[in-house]
Design a protein around this motif. Structure first.
Motif, PDB file in Angstrom:
ATOM      1  N   VAL A 124       0.840  -1.201   0.000  1.00  0.00           N
ATOM      2  CA  VAL A 124       0.000   0.000   0.000  1.00  0.00           C
ATOM      3  C   VAL A 124       0.873   1.248   0.000  1.00  0.00           C
ATOM      4  O   VAL A 124       0.634   2.211  -0.742  1.00  0.00           O
ATOM      5  CB  VAL A 124      -0.935  -0.005   1.234  1.00  0.00           C
ATOM      6  CG1 VAL A 124      -1.725   1.290   1.313  1.00  0.00           C
ATOM      7  CG2 VAL A 124      -1.879  -1.199   1.187  1.00  0.00           C
ATOM      8  N   VAL A 125       1.920   1.229   0.819  1.00  0.00           N
ATOM      9  CA  VAL A 125       2.831   2.377   0.897  1.00  0.00           C
ATOM     10  C   VAL A 125       3.648   2.495  -0.391  1.00  0.00           C
ATOM     11  O   VAL A 125       3.847   3.598  -0.906  1.00  0.00           O
ATOM     12  CB  VAL A 125       3.766   2.233   2.113  1.00  0.00           C
ATOM     13  CG1 VAL A 125       4.783   3.367   2.150  1.00  0.00           C
ATOM     14  CG2 VAL A 125       2.955   2.199   3.401  1.00  0.00           C
ATOM     15  N   VAL A 126       4.104   1.364  -0.917  1.00  0.00           N
ATOM     16  CA  VAL A 126       4.907   1.387  -2.158  1.00  0.00           C
ATOM     17  C   VAL A 126       4.107   1.986  -3.308  1.00  0.00           C
ATOM     18  O   VAL A 126       4.596   2.847  -4.043  1.00  0.00           O
ATOM     19  CB  VAL A 126       5.391  -0.034  -2.511  1.00  0.00           C
ATOM     20  CG1 VAL A 126       6.063  -0.044  -3.888  1.00  0.00           C
ATOM     21  CG2 VAL A 126       6.360  -0.561  -1.462  1.00  0.00           C
ATOM     22  N   VAL A 127       2.874   1.516  -3.468  1.00  0.00           N
ATOM     23  CA  VAL A 127       2.028   2.050  -4.545  1.00  0.00           C
ATOM     24  C   VAL A 127       1.703   3.511  -4.281  1.00  0.00           C
ATOM     25  O   VAL A 127       1.655   4.330  -5.216  1.00  0.00           O
ATOM     26  CB  VAL A 127       0.738   1.211  -4.679  1.00  0.00           C
ATOM     27  CG1 VAL A 127      -0.218   1.854  -5.672  1.00  0.00           C
ATOM     28  CG2 VAL A 127       1.079  -0.205  -5.118  1.00  0.00           C
ATOM     29  N   GLY A 128       1.504   3.875  -3.008  1.00  0.00           N
ATOM     30  CA  GLY A 128       1.279   5.283  -2.671  1.00  0.00           C
ATOM     31  C   GLY A 128       2.461   6.147  -3.070  1.00  0.00           C
ATOM     32  O   GLY A 128       2.287   7.258  -3.603  1.00  0.00           O
ATOM     33  N   LEU A 129       3.669   5.669  -2.816  1.00  0.00           N
ATOM     34  CA  LEU A 129       4.876   6.398  -3.233  1.00  0.00           C
ATOM     35  C   LEU A 129       4.942   6.524  -4.751  1.00  0.00           C
ATOM     36  O   LEU A 129       5.346   7.570  -5.282  1.00  0.00           O
ATOM     37  CB  LEU A 129       6.117   5.671  -2.714  1.00  0.00           C
ATOM     38  CG  LEU A 129       6.368   5.722  -1.204  1.00  0.00           C
ATOM     39  CD1 LEU A 129       7.513   4.797  -0.817  1.00  0.00           C
ATOM     40  CD2 LEU A 129       6.669   7.142  -0.755  1.00  0.00           C
ATOM     41  N   ALA A 130       4.556   5.451  -5.446  1.00  0.00           N
ATOM     42  CA  ALA A 130       4.555   5.499  -6.911  1.00  0.00           C
ATOM     43  C   ALA A 130       3.593   6.568  -7.415  1.00  0.00           C
ATOM     44  O   ALA A 130       3.907   7.308  -8.360  1.00  0.00           O
ATOM     45  CB  ALA A 130       4.181   4.130  -7.476  1.00  0.00           C
ATOM     46  N   TYR A 131       2.427   6.672  -6.789  1.00  0.00           N
ATOM     47  CA  TYR A 131       1.457   7.693  -7.186  1.00  0.00           C
ATOM     48  C   TYR A 131       2.023   9.088  -6.942  1.00  0.00           C
ATOM     49  O   TYR A 131       1.861   9.998  -7.769  1.00  0.00           O
ATOM     50  CB  TYR A 131       0.153   7.505  -6.418  1.00  0.00           C
ATOM     51  CG  TYR A 131      -0.820   6.575  -7.102  1.00  0.00           C
ATOM     52  CD1 TYR A 131      -1.871   7.076  -7.855  1.00  0.00           C
ATOM     53  CD2 TYR A 131      -0.679   5.200  -7.018  1.00  0.00           C
ATOM     54  CE1 TYR A 131      -2.769   6.226  -8.496  1.00  0.00           C
ATOM     55  CE2 TYR A 131      -1.549   4.343  -7.659  1.00  0.00           C
ATOM     56  CZ  TYR A 131      -2.600   4.862  -8.392  1.00  0.00           C
ATOM     57  OH  TYR A 131      -3.463   4.015  -9.033  1.00  0.00           O
ATOM     58  N   ILE A 132       2.675   9.282  -5.802  1.00  0.00           N
ATOM     59  CA  ILE A 132       3.237  10.588  -5.481  1.00  0.00           C
ATOM     60  C   ILE A 132       4.333  10.970  -6.476  1.00  0.00           C
ATOM     61  O   ILE A 132       4.431  12.123  -6.908  1.00  0.00           O
ATOM     62  CB  ILE A 132       3.793  10.586  -4.037  1.00  0.00           C
ATOM     63  CG1 ILE A 132       2.649  10.456  -3.042  1.00  0.00           C
ATOM     64  CG2 ILE A 132       4.606  11.846  -3.759  1.00  0.00           C
ATOM     65  CD1 ILE A 132       3.105  10.247  -1.613  1.00  0.00           C
ATOM     66  N   LEU A 133       5.141   9.998  -6.869  1.00  0.00           N
ATOM     67  CA  LEU A 133       6.267  10.272  -7.757  1.00  0.00           C
ATOM     68  C   LEU A 133       5.851  10.470  -9.203  1.00  0.00           C
ATOM     69  O   LEU A 133       6.405  11.312  -9.914  1.00  0.00           O
ATOM     70  CB  LEU A 133       7.290   9.129  -7.676  1.00  0.00           C
ATOM     71  CG  LEU A 133       8.091   9.009  -6.383  1.00  0.00           C
ATOM     72  CD1 LEU A 133       8.882   7.714  -6.378  1.00  0.00           C
ATOM     73  CD2 LEU A 133       9.032  10.192  -6.219  1.00  0.00           C
ATOM     74  N   PHE A 134       4.851   9.703  -9.671  1.00  0.00           N
ATOM     75  CA  PHE A 134       4.574   9.640 -11.103  1.00  0.00           C
ATOM     76  C   PHE A 134       3.260  10.293 -11.535  1.00  0.00           C
ATOM     77  O   PHE A 134       2.957  10.293 -12.727  1.00  0.00           O
ATOM     78  CB  PHE A 134       4.579   8.176 -11.568  1.00  0.00           C
ATOM     79  CG  PHE A 134       5.922   7.516 -11.454  1.00  0.00           C
ATOM     80  CD1 PHE A 134       6.921   7.779 -12.376  1.00  0.00           C
ATOM     81  CD2 PHE A 134       6.191   6.638 -10.414  1.00  0.00           C
ATOM     82  CE1 PHE A 134       8.158   7.179 -12.280  1.00  0.00           C
ATOM     83  CE2 PHE A 134       7.429   6.033 -10.307  1.00  0.00           C
ATOM     84  CZ  PHE A 134       8.421   6.306 -11.239  1.00  0.00           C
ATOM     85  N   THR A 135       2.482  10.825 -10.613  1.00  0.00           N
ATOM     86  CA  THR A 135       1.242  11.478 -11.011  1.00  0.00           C
ATOM     87  C   THR A 135       1.535  12.727 -11.850  1.00  0.00           C
ATOM     88  O   THR A 135       2.588  13.359 -11.693  1.00  0.00           O
ATOM     89  CB  THR A 135       0.402  11.867  -9.779  1.00  0.00           C
ATOM     90  OG1 THR A 135      -0.811  12.473 -10.201  1.00  0.00           O
ATOM     91  CG2 THR A 135       1.158  12.835  -8.888  1.00  0.00           C
ATOM     92  N   THR A 136       0.611  13.070 -12.716  1.00  0.00           N
ATOM     93  CA  THR A 136       0.793  14.267 -13.552  1.00  0.00           C
ATOM     94  C   THR A 136       0.469  15.540 -12.787  1.00  0.00           C
ATOM     95  O   THR A 136       0.789  16.638 -13.240  1.00  0.00           O
ATOM     96  CB  THR A 136      -0.110  14.187 -14.796  1.00  0.00           C
ATOM     97  OG1 THR A 136      -1.465  13.972 -14.392  1.00  0.00           O
ATOM     98  CG2 THR A 136       0.329  13.069 -15.714  1.00  0.00           C
ATOM     99  N   GLU A 137      -0.165  15.393 -11.642  1.00  0.00           N
ATOM    100  CA  GLU A 137      -0.556  16.557 -10.847  1.00  0.00           C
ATOM    101  C   GLU A 137       0.433  16.751  -9.691  1.00  0.00           C
ATOM    102  O   GLU A 137       0.149  16.427  -8.538  1.00  0.00           O
ATOM    103  CB  GLU A 137      -1.980  16.369 -10.322  1.00  0.00           C
ATOM    104  CG  GLU A 137      -3.010  16.227 -11.435  1.00  0.00           C
ATOM    105  CD  GLU A 137      -4.404  15.968 -10.889  1.00  0.00           C
ATOM    106  OE1 GLU A 137      -4.551  15.931  -9.655  1.00  0.00           O
ATOM    107  OE2 GLU A 137      -5.325  15.795 -11.694  1.00  0.00           O
TER     108      GLU A 137
END
Length: 302
Positions: A124-137
């Motif tokens: 959950v944390v790993v995917v959360g970090l991925a969202y923070i790093l790679f989101t367009t916003e």
């Protein structure tokens, strides 16, 4: 014979006491639940129970193989499994070999600690970090791309990036932990072999090729065979968290399908049949790999 066995048990009783919790764990949580696979051959209902549910043979398997989703699920699972084997499995070996060449113990210990840490972080944390790093916003990666004149890339919604991100997250999280067994095997290599190689004029590279790798070859073979047993097990949590309507076409795999049919729709027998099919592939791969390993002179796992 009975007296000898009793004497041995008495002499080694503390060893058996220490083994007892592990044996109990596997009996209760691994072997006992295996009886549950029988519902794959039943029209199981929680209301009628395990013993009273009617037996229907291979009907669920026939239904699954005739479903239009079967080809899609099999292809997606197979591609991701191959990606993991090609890109993830060799990395712990490479990292272990590199760490083995570090002579300063303090540096070696520090690097080991740093690469072990991600293993203890939940998906959950790993995917959360991925969202923070790679989101367009406001994602750091896309902000850097835009800063250097590039166009932002929608990594999270673009299906072309889905498999790359899945494998990348797996590499970041588990590579360090995977080096433990290889480092343990490297620690058992006889130092005299390196001394003999140096006397023959072998440099670091040749020592690695002709001494280190042959010394840990059996460990690599055994771990490869065991890994093939989980070839189709991609892990439900990571993929489920990364799925969205834009990448579901290439992201839906057996694990997520089993969850949807078994948990969300309550079709326990059908989802068990799907999971049993996936496990059967793993068993076949283990048998084939073990047979091949013995043919090339390795011990295998049985």
């Amino acid at each position: 014979m009975g007296a000898v066995l009793k004497k041995r048990l008495l002499r080694n009783r503390w060893m058996y006491y220490m083994l007892a919790p592990g044996i109990l764990y596997f009996l209760v949580f691994k072997y006992a639940p295996m009886w549950g696979v029988l519902i794959a051959f039943q029209d199981y209902s929680p209301f009628t129970g395990f013993w009273d549910s009617p037996w229907i043979g291979f009907q669920h398997f026939q239904t699954f193989f005739s479903e239009p989703e079967f080809g899609l699920l099999f292809r997606n699972t197979l591609i991701l499994a191959i990606y993991n084997m090609v890109f993830f499995f060799p990395l712990p070996i490479i990292i272990a070999l590199l760490l083995n060449e570090v002579r300063k113990e303090v540096y070696k210990r520090t690097i080991q600690s740093l690469i072990y840490i991600p293993h203890f972080i939940s998906w959950v944390v790993v995917v959360g970090l991925a969202y923070i790093l790679f989101t367009t916003e406001g994602g750091i990666v896309n902000e850097l791309v835009a800063q250097y004149g590039g166009e932002k890339i929608n990594f999270l919604l673009n299906k072309d990036w889905f498999r790359i991100m899945i494998v990348g997250e797996m590499i970041w999280k588990e590579t360090g932990w995977g080096t433990i067994l290889f480092l343990a095997a490297l620690a058992g290599v006889d130092p005299q072999l390196y001394e003999a190689a140096r006397m023959d004029g072998a440099g670091r590279w040749k020592q690695m090729i002709h001494v280190t790798l042959p010394a840990i070859k059996s460990t690599i073979v055994v771990l490869l065979i065991l890994r093939l047993g989980h070839f189709m097990d991609l892990g439900f949590e990571q993929i489920f968290l990364m799925l969205n309507p834009m990448n579901r076409e290439i992201g839906e795999v057996f694990d997520t399908y089993v969850y949807e049919r078994g948990i969300q729709q309550g079709d326990f027998s059908y989802s068990t049949a799907v999971n049993l099919f996936k496990s059967t592939i793993g068993i076949v791969l283990v048998v084939l790999a073990n047979t091949f390993a013995k043919k090339i002179g390795e011990e295998g796992i049985y």
